[in-house]
Design an enzyme around this catalytic site. Structure first.
Site, PDB file in Angstrom:
ATOM      1  N   GLY A  13       0.823  -1.214   0.000  1.00  0.00           N
ATOM      2  CA  GLY A  13       0.000   0.000   0.000  1.00  0.00           C
ATOM      3  C   GLY A  13       0.852   1.256   0.000  1.00  0.00           C
ATOM      4  N   GLN A  14       0.185   2.398  -0.006  1.00  0.00           N
ATOM      5  CA  GLN A  14       0.903   3.674  -0.007  1.00  0.00           C
ATOM      6  C   GLN A  14       1.883   3.769   1.168  1.00  0.00           C
ATOM      7  OE1 GLN A  14      -0.739   8.053  -0.242  1.00  0.00           O
ATOM      8  NE2 GLN A  14      -0.953   7.409   1.877  1.00  0.00           N
ATOM      9  N   ASP A  15       1.377   3.554   2.379  1.00  0.00           N
ATOM     10  CA  ASP A  15       2.222   3.748   3.564  1.00  0.00           C
ATOM     11  C   ASP A  15       3.309   2.678   3.643  1.00  0.00           C
ATOM     12  OD1 ASP A  15       0.446   5.732   4.009  1.00  0.00           O
ATOM     13  OD2 ASP A  15      -0.235   5.047   5.969  1.00  0.00           O
ATOM     14  N   ASP A  58      -1.610 -13.858   5.693  1.00  0.00           N
ATOM     15  CA  ASP A  58      -2.892 -13.173   5.642  1.00  0.00           C
ATOM     16  C   ASP A  58      -3.375 -12.898   7.064  1.00  0.00           C
ATOM     17  OD1 ASP A  58      -5.744 -12.643   5.291  1.00  0.00           O
ATOM     18  OD2 ASP A  58      -5.352 -13.293   3.227  1.00  0.00           O
ATOM     19  N   THR A 125      -6.595   5.678  13.048  1.00  0.00           N
ATOM     20  CA  THR A 125      -7.045   6.692  12.101  1.00  0.00           C
ATOM     21  C   THR A 125      -7.966   7.725  12.730  1.00  0.00           C
ATOM     22  OG1 THR A 125      -8.559   6.982  10.219  1.00  0.00           O
ATOM     23  CG2 THR A 125      -8.785   4.967  11.446  1.00  0.00           C
ATOM     24  N   GLU A 127     -10.595   8.652  11.550  1.00  0.00           N
ATOM     25  CA  GLU A 127     -11.981   8.190  11.353  1.00  0.00           C
ATOM     26  C   GLU A 127     -12.589   7.691  12.665  1.00  0.00           C
ATOM     27  OE1 GLU A 127     -14.433   7.774   8.931  1.00  0.00           O
ATOM     28  OE2 GLU A 127     -13.260   9.211   7.785  1.00  0.00           O
ATOM     29  N   TYR A 149     -15.583   0.573   9.075  1.00  0.00           N
ATOM     30  CA  TYR A 149     -14.131   0.716   9.073  1.00  0.00           C
ATOM     31  C   TYR A 149     -13.655   1.340  10.384  1.00  0.00           C
ATOM     32  CZ  TYR A 149      -9.672   3.017   7.866  1.00  0.00           C
ATOM     33  OH  TYR A 149      -8.386   3.482   7.862  1.00  0.00           O
ATOM     34  N   LYS A 153     -11.401  -0.164  13.453  1.00  0.00           N
ATOM     35  CA  LYS A 153     -10.151   0.501  13.850  1.00  0.00           C
ATOM     36  C   LYS A 153     -10.149   0.816  15.347  1.00  0.00           C
ATOM     37  CE  LYS A 153      -7.396   1.077  10.221  1.00  0.00           C
ATOM     38  NZ  LYS A 153      -6.008   0.592  10.212  1.00  0.00           N
ATOM     39  N   HIS A 179      -3.590  11.105   4.880  1.00  0.00           N
ATOM     40  CA  HIS A 179      -2.255  11.387   4.343  1.00  0.00           C
ATOM     41  C   HIS A 179      -2.178  10.851   2.930  1.00  0.00           C
ATOM     42  CE1 HIS A 179      -2.328   7.943   7.009  1.00  0.00           C
ATOM     43  NE2 HIS A 179      -1.402   7.356   6.277  1.00  0.00           N
ATOM     44  N   ARG A 184      -1.244   7.415  -3.611  1.00  0.00           N
ATOM     45  CA  ARG A 184      -2.584   7.223  -3.054  1.00  0.00           C
ATOM     46  C   ARG A 184      -3.465   6.571  -4.112  1.00  0.00           C
ATOM     47  NH1 ARG A 184      -5.467   6.787   1.682  1.00  0.00           N
ATOM     48  NH2 ARG A 184      -6.299   8.778   2.415  1.00  0.00           N
TER      49      ARG A 184
HETATM   50  P1  GDP Z   1     -11.506   9.368   3.847  1.00  0.00           P
HETATM   51  O1  GDP Z   1     -11.509  10.619   4.676  1.00  0.00           O
HETATM   52  O2  GDP Z   1     -10.579   8.336   4.370  1.00  0.00           O
HETATM   53  O3  GDP Z   1     -12.868   8.808   3.606  1.00  0.00           O
HETATM   54  O4  GDP Z   1     -10.833   9.815   2.425  1.00  0.00           O
HETATM   55  P2  GDP Z   1     -11.486  10.208   1.013  1.00  0.00           P
HETATM   56  O5  GDP Z   1     -10.384  10.798   0.215  1.00  0.00           O
HETATM   57  O6  GDP Z   1     -12.208   9.046   0.408  1.00  0.00           O
HETATM   58  O7  GDP Z   1     -12.576  11.316   1.356  1.00  0.00           O
HETATM   59  C1  GDP Z   1     -12.184  12.549   1.907  1.00  0.00           C
HETATM   60  C2  GDP Z   1     -13.370  13.495   1.918  1.00  0.00           C
HETATM   61  O8  GDP Z   1     -13.708  13.885   0.575  1.00  0.00           O
HETATM   62  C3  GDP Z   1     -14.634  12.913   2.510  1.00  0.00           C
HETATM   63  O9  GDP Z   1     -15.193  13.921   3.320  1.00  0.00           O
HETATM   64  C4  GDP Z   1     -15.531  12.662   1.291  1.00  0.00           C
HETATM   65  O10 GDP Z   1     -16.910  12.759   1.606  1.00  0.00           O
HETATM   66  C5  GDP Z   1     -15.119  13.836   0.416  1.00  0.00           C
HETATM   67  N1  GDP Z   1     -15.435  13.663  -1.010  1.00  0.00           N
HETATM   68  C6  GDP Z   1     -16.121  14.557  -1.792  1.00  0.00           C
HETATM   69  N2  GDP Z   1     -16.224  14.083  -3.049  1.00  0.00           N
HETATM   70  C7  GDP Z   1     -15.592  12.879  -3.080  1.00  0.00           C
HETATM   71  C8  GDP Z   1     -15.362  11.921  -4.110  1.00  0.00           C
HETATM   72  O11 GDP Z   1     -15.771  12.097  -5.260  1.00  0.00           O
HETATM   73  N3  GDP Z   1     -14.649  10.801  -3.756  1.00  0.00           N
HETATM   74  C9  GDP Z   1     -14.179  10.602  -2.483  1.00  0.00           C
HETATM   75  N4  GDP Z   1     -13.475   9.495  -2.182  1.00  0.00           N
HETATM   76  N5  GDP Z   1     -14.396  11.494  -1.487  1.00  0.00           N
HETATM   77  C10 GDP Z   1     -15.095  12.613  -1.784  1.00  0.00           C
END
Ligand code: GDP
Length: 348
Positions: A13-15, A58, A125, A127, A149, A153, A179, A184
């Site tokens: 993965g990225q990290d 795994d 995270t 999250e 998720y 976590k 990050h 990514r």
């Molecule tokens: P996350 O924070 O780990 O879920 O990383 P993401 O890059 O998937 O999303 C970051 C933020 O971007 C979240 O608040 C999403 O709701 C917002 N977002 C807005 N439009 C998009 C989109 O088209 N794709 C994704 N992945 N996120 C989006």
């Protein structure tokens, strides 16, 4: 003195790929756990072939983890294994719990039984904070996970603490905010945008469909965050840390900076599509206070928001222009990136 050895779970993965480079530069012997039986190294570490030893294993398979620890005999284990894309966890909540949650316990058990002096890093995270009442968040902010998720976590995070207190393991969690980097995945919004900018600038596409443009995150550079992880394992005391920039930016900010870098106006190329809007996401103010990491680890990010988006756009422009036809991730037209939104399985 013999070289230090590290085992990276999720090295593809990225990290994992950035950490492998970081540790090799410090003369570590680096082992990586990979899931599928393939003769080839994962794409992101293809350039490290011959310099890292890949082991098969795994997170659902305790015996395979025991065997990996036996054969690598690591001083340090870093866990990035499991799922990482939030919306996907609504599609596969059971697998998410199994890998992202229980996988942590299996690793801790392998370590406890094989060699309790092994130091363990768990990728926690932001999250886990969900929709926090207070901003910025610190190590003391209560968790309020909002998706499978994040729940998995939190479970992993708390098991790390239980094993630290109960068995005296040197086990720590880094509570990392988003990050990003040129590595990514294209499903994440920053890379989705920079990947689209490159394709639009080169005339391959005209627009990109996004969700809520006002949704905000604390975005840092993955390369900086790897350093914090390693520093956490070099301390005298095991402890968990928030790692963040402390700056909140919106998706619109990302689009503005990214399109401008390629000489384009984001308003000509961005369209909002309801399918990408996540319910209630706009109310989450996920921004971290990394004061403890600064004080104890002397950790400071070296790349700011604008530099981060610029470096991602530049990398996507170079790859799309120069290597078209070679990099499967780049060959993917933005319009065909699998859509995560599935109303039937997401709560409203
Ligand atoms: P996350 O924070 O780990 O879920 O990383 P993401 O890059 O998937 O999303 C970051 C933020 O971007 C979240 O608040 C999403 O709701 C917002 N977002 C807005 N439009 C998009 C989109 O088209 N794709 C994704 N992945 N996120 C989006």
């Amino acid at each position: 003195m013999s070289r230090r050895r590290a085992l990276i779970v999720g090295i593809g993965g990225q990290d994992g790929s950035y950490l492998a480079e970081f540790l090799l530069a410090r003369d570590y012997e680096v082992y990586g756990l990979v899931r599928h039986s393939t003769a080839q190294a994962p794409e992101r570490i293809a350039h490290l072939a011959g310099r890292v030893a890949l082991l098969r294993g795994d997170l659902v398979d305790q015996l395979s983890l025991n065997a990996a620890i036996d054969s690598a005999r690591p001083h340090e284990v870093y866990n990035f294994g499991g799922t990482s894309f939030v919306p996907e966890s609504w599609q596969q909540p059971g697998l998410t719990a199994e890998l992202t949650g229980l996988g942590v316990v299996r690793l801790l058990e392998s370590i406890r039984l094989a060699d309790p002096t092994i130091r363990f890093y768990q990728a926690s995270t932001s999250e886990m904070f969900g929709r926090p009442a207070a901003a910025p968040q610190t190590e003391a902010t209560p968790f309020d996970p909002q998706n499978p998720y994040a729940v998995a976590k939190v479970f992993g995070h708390q098991m790390v603490e239980r094993y630290r207190d109960g068995f005296g393991l040197f086990a720590v969690s880094g509570i990392l905010y988003n990050h990003e980097s040129p590595r990514r995945g294209v499903e994440f919004v920053t890379r989705k945008i920079t990947h689209a900018v490159a394709r639009i600038a080169l005339g391959l596409e005209h627009e990109v469909l996004l969700g809520d443009l006002s949704a905000s995150r604390d975005w840092g550079f993955a390369g900086d965050y790897i350093r914090a992880m390693w520093l956490m394992l070099q301390q005298d005391e095991a402890s968990s840390y928030v790692v963040a920039t402390g700056e909140l930016h919106s998706v619109q900010d990302v689009a503005e900076v990214a399109f401008a870098r390629a000489g384009l106006d984001w308003r000509d190329h961005v369209r909002v599509d309801e399918r990408f809007v996540r319910p209630k996401d706009a109310t989450a103010h996920l921004v971290g206070d990394a004061a403890r990491a600064r004080d104890d680890l002397d950790w400071h990010p070296s790349v700011d928001f604008e530099q981060l988006i610029h470096l991602m756009v530049d990398a996507d422009l170079a790859r799309t222009d120069g290597e078209r036809g070679h990099d499967p991730e780049m060959d993917w037209p933005a319009s065909e990136i699998p859509q995560w939104s599935d109303g039937a399985r997401r709560p409203r």
